[in-house]
Enzyme design. Structure first.
Site, short mmCIF file in Angstrom:
data_model
loop_
_atom_site.label_atom_id
_atom_site.label_comp_id
_atom_site.label_asym_id
_atom_site.label_seq_id
_atom_site.Cartn_x
_atom_site.Cartn_y
_atom_site.Cartn_z
CG ASP A 47 57.49 77.49 35.51
OD1 ASP A 47 57.37 77.06 34.34
OD2 ASP A 47 58.58 77.52 36.12
CB CYS A 60 56.39 73.71 30.78
SG CYS A 60 55.25 74.15 29.44
CG HIS A 119 52.81 71.16 30.89
ND1 HIS A 119 53.35 72.19 31.62
CD2 HIS A 119 53.48 70.03 31.28
CE1 HIS A 119 54.28 71.71 32.44
NE2 HIS A 119 54.39 70.41 32.23
CG HIS A 126 41.59 91.49 29.56
ND1 HIS A 126 40.21 91.52 29.64
CD2 HIS A 126 42.02 92.74 29.92
CE1 HIS A 126 39.82 92.74 30.03
NE2 HIS A 126 40.90 93.49 30.19
#
Length: 221
Positions: free
Chosen positions: A26, A29, A133, A214
């Site tokens: 999310d 982590c 992650h 972006h």
């Protein structure tokens, strides 16, 4: 869920394994993985982001633009955003905040980056990084043991070692590496979710983000 007695846990100690405790993906982590190994709490992101923001804001000399990659105040606002990821700077600050070493194992390179080393900390926790992650590592008394009985904080001896836990962690890293359970951030392919432009590797994605603003990317093959 069954509660295991101290006697049962000790009796099964020879079956101890280091296990990967999965943290939700999310964008927080790193913070929640640290929360788990330090406090057995996977919901510490908001609090730990505030710790980092306060630390950086209080010491603009140490945490200068040269170190942070952006002006001090801008970084504080950036790291307070729950959509932003953490990395080496945040791990170093959190190591000092808790007064414990943080060992971050990288699956792709099998390297262990140790934060807080040489500061006299007598305890260590462990994380696992797959290129994008962070998950937590804990020592379970036997395979399949519930998270409640994980040991996540380890004593550091005078030689800088934590006993068998580091060897067992290296085994987890080696197995994940052989199974290629990592993302090669130098060569993976991304697509911008805003304009659909492709990028190869983290560097190209960063350049696109700087040029366009972006920041919504998805990995694709």
């Amino acid at each position: 869920m069954r509660n295991y007695s101290q006697h049962e846990i000790l009796a099964m100690a020879d079956e101890s394994v280091v296990v990967r405790r999965v943290i939700p993906s999310d964008n927080s982590c790193l913070f929640n993985a640290v929360g788990y190994v330090m406090d057995k709490d996977k919901h510490k992101a908001k609090e730990l982001r505030q710790v980092i923001a306060a630390t950086v804001l209080s010491d603009p000399t140490t945490y200068s633009e040269a170190i942070l990659g952006k002006p001090n105040q801008e970084y504080v606002e950036w790291i307070s955003n729950p959509d932003k990821w953490g990395g080496a700077i945040e791990l170093a600050i959190l190591s000092d905040h808790y007064g414990r070493e943080i060992a971050a194992y990288d699956i792709q390179t099998k390297r262990c980056d140790l934060y807080g080393q040489g500061k006299g900390y007598i305890e260590r926790v462990m994380l696992l990084y797959d290129g994008l992650h962070y998950d937590a590592l804990g020592l379970a008394p036997f395979p399949g043991a519930p998270e409640e009985v994980d040991q996540t904080i380890f004593s550091v001896d005078k030689n800088g070692n934590i006993g068998s836990a580091s060897r067992l962690a290296e085994r987890v890293v080696e197995e994940a590496h052989r199974a290629r359970k990592f993302t090669d951030t130098g060569n993976f392919t991304l697509r911008c979710g805003v304009c659909q432009k492709g990028a190869v590797g983290q560097a190209e994605a960063v350049e696109h983000a700087k040029a366009t603003g972006h920041t919504n990317f998805q990995e694709y093959s």
